[in-house]
Motif scaffolding. Structure first.
Motif, PDB file in Angstrom:
ATOM      1  N   PRO A 152       0.816  -1.213   0.000  1.00  0.00           N
ATOM      2  CA  PRO A 152       0.000   0.000   0.000  1.00  0.00           C
ATOM      3  C   PRO A 152       0.851   1.266   0.000  1.00  0.00           C
ATOM      4  O   PRO A 152       1.975   1.284   0.502  1.00  0.00           O
ATOM      5  CB  PRO A 152      -0.791  -0.110   1.308  1.00  0.00           C
ATOM      6  N   ALA A 153       0.303   2.338  -0.543  1.00  0.00           N
ATOM      7  CA  ALA A 153       0.942   3.654  -0.478  1.00  0.00           C
ATOM      8  C   ALA A 153       0.794   4.212   0.936  1.00  0.00           C
ATOM      9  O   ALA A 153      -0.222   4.001   1.611  1.00  0.00           O
ATOM     10  CB  ALA A 153       0.306   4.593  -1.489  1.00  0.00           C
ATOM     11  N   LEU A 154       1.813   4.949   1.373  1.00  0.00           N
ATOM     12  CA  LEU A 154       1.830   5.526   2.712  1.00  0.00           C
ATOM     13  C   LEU A 154       1.984   7.029   2.622  1.00  0.00           C
ATOM     14  O   LEU A 154       2.550   7.560   1.664  1.00  0.00           O
ATOM     15  CB  LEU A 154       2.991   4.948   3.528  1.00  0.00           C
ATOM     16  N   LYS A 155       1.522   7.725   3.640  1.00  0.00           N
ATOM     17  CA  LYS A 155       1.692   9.170   3.685  1.00  0.00           C
ATOM     18  C   LYS A 155       3.147   9.544   3.956  1.00  0.00           C
ATOM     19  O   LYS A 155       3.920   8.751   4.517  1.00  0.00           O
ATOM     20  CB  LYS A 155       0.823   9.765   4.792  1.00  0.00           C
ATOM     21  N   LEU A 156       3.518  10.774   3.602  1.00  0.00           N
ATOM     22  CA  LEU A 156       4.786  11.318   4.038  1.00  0.00           C
ATOM     23  C   LEU A 156       4.792  11.424   5.561  1.00  0.00           C
ATOM     24  O   LEU A 156       3.742  11.630   6.188  1.00  0.00           O
ATOM     25  CB  LEU A 156       5.007  12.703   3.430  1.00  0.00           C
ATOM     26  N   GLY A 189      -0.580   6.292   8.092  1.00  0.00           N
ATOM     27  CA  GLY A 189      -1.642   7.264   7.878  1.00  0.00           C
ATOM     28  C   GLY A 189      -2.705   6.837   6.903  1.00  0.00           C
ATOM     29  O   GLY A 189      -3.466   7.662   6.380  1.00  0.00           O
ATOM     30  N   ARG A 190      -2.803   5.508   6.630  1.00  0.00           N
ATOM     31  CA  ARG A 190      -3.719   5.053   5.583  1.00  0.00           C
ATOM     32  C   ARG A 190      -5.179   5.157   5.986  1.00  0.00           C
ATOM     33  O   ARG A 190      -6.057   5.281   5.116  1.00  0.00           O
ATOM     34  CB  ARG A 190      -3.378   3.611   5.192  1.00  0.00           C
ATOM     35  N   SER A 191      -5.474   5.139   7.298  1.00  0.00           N
ATOM     36  CA  SER A 191      -6.868   5.247   7.708  1.00  0.00           C
ATOM     37  C   SER A 191      -7.446   6.613   7.333  1.00  0.00           C
ATOM     38  O   SER A 191      -8.637   6.757   7.107  1.00  0.00           O
ATOM     39  CB  SER A 191      -7.000   5.032   9.215  1.00  0.00           C
TER      40      SER A 191
END
Length: 252
Positions: free
Chosen positions: A161-165, A247-249
């Protein structure tokens, strides 16, 4: 020559308050965890080990600017390094600077056997929010998850999955990403909802509680190898289990 594989351990903690003793606690924690390890050398400008006869005093004097210089064990055949730096508040959750400690060790049997204790010793010594230990190959793939990139949208590898900075995550207690070994402070574990006995039986079978009330959680029995389908599936399952990580939520 085949390049030596390494285990990369990074922990993220509250910023140093002057010289508050945590750098030395990190060093002592590593030395206690790995038999025979003595981090009593620094590197010269030419990259050669230089002995530190008064290591503890030297470290105290050189704990400046929110971190400490690279230190090593002086063994070019079995190199262990560790350093600390301040992560600027511009690049940290909530705009608050952090104390980041980074270590690299050979991915060999003695290190693999002691990896949980080393990770715990570093994290507890730093009083970290969270941390992780991952072989360098897997760490390189995991780094592609951070979003966005300079080139545009994130391009995670292997279906991860992609993640936030880091700076876009709302709380310093929330881990940025997963690794082979994961240190979660008591606050971090609470933030992501670990443990849930009904859902985390498999993870709990490879976890241990720390003296401070945190956890070291091991995803796979052997060091994480993302060419191993079972390991990749374990990593994906754990991300699915903990949507707060990265931070995916907030993206849902």
């Amino acid at each position: 020559m085949t390049q030596q594989k390494t285990l990369i351990i990074t922990v993220y903690a509250p910023a140093l308050a002057g010289n508050d003793g945590r750098p030395l606690s990190v060093i002592h924690g590593m030395e206690k965890a790995l038999s025979g390890l003595r981090l009593e050398w620094r590197l010269s400008t030419g990259g050669r080990p230089v002995a530190l006869p008064q290591r503890d005093e030297w470290l105290s004097k050189n704990t400046v600017d929110g971190g400490f210089p690279l230190m090593c064990n002086g063994d070019m055949g079995f190199p262990v390094t560790v350093s600390g730096s301040e992560r600027d508040g511009l690049f940290s959750p909530g705009g608050h600077a952090q104390f980041q400690v980074h270590a690299e060790l050979p991915l060999e049997k003695p290190v693999i056997a002691a990896a949980t204790a080393i990770c715990e010793g570093m994290a507890e010594g730093a009083r970290a929010f969270w941390g992780r230990a991952t072989p360098d190959d897997a760490a390189a793939d995991i780094a592609h998850q951070t979003a966005p990139t300079l080139q545009g949208p994130p391009s995670p590898l292997r279906g991860l999955p992609a993640l936030k900075l880091f700076e876009d995550i709302r709380s310093p207690e929330i881990p940025y990403y997963l690794g082979w070994l994961n240190y979660w402070s008591e606050a971090a574990a609470k933030a992501i909802g670990f443990p849930d006995p009904a859902r985390d039986a498999d993870l709990l079978s490879r976890s241990r509680r720390t003296a401070s009330g945190g956890w070291v959680v091991q995803l796979t029995d052997a060091p994480l190898d993302l060419d191993n389908t079972a390991h990749l599936d374990a990593l994906k399952r754990t991300y699915e289990r903990f949507p707060e990580i990265g931070g995916r939520s907030d993206l849902r």
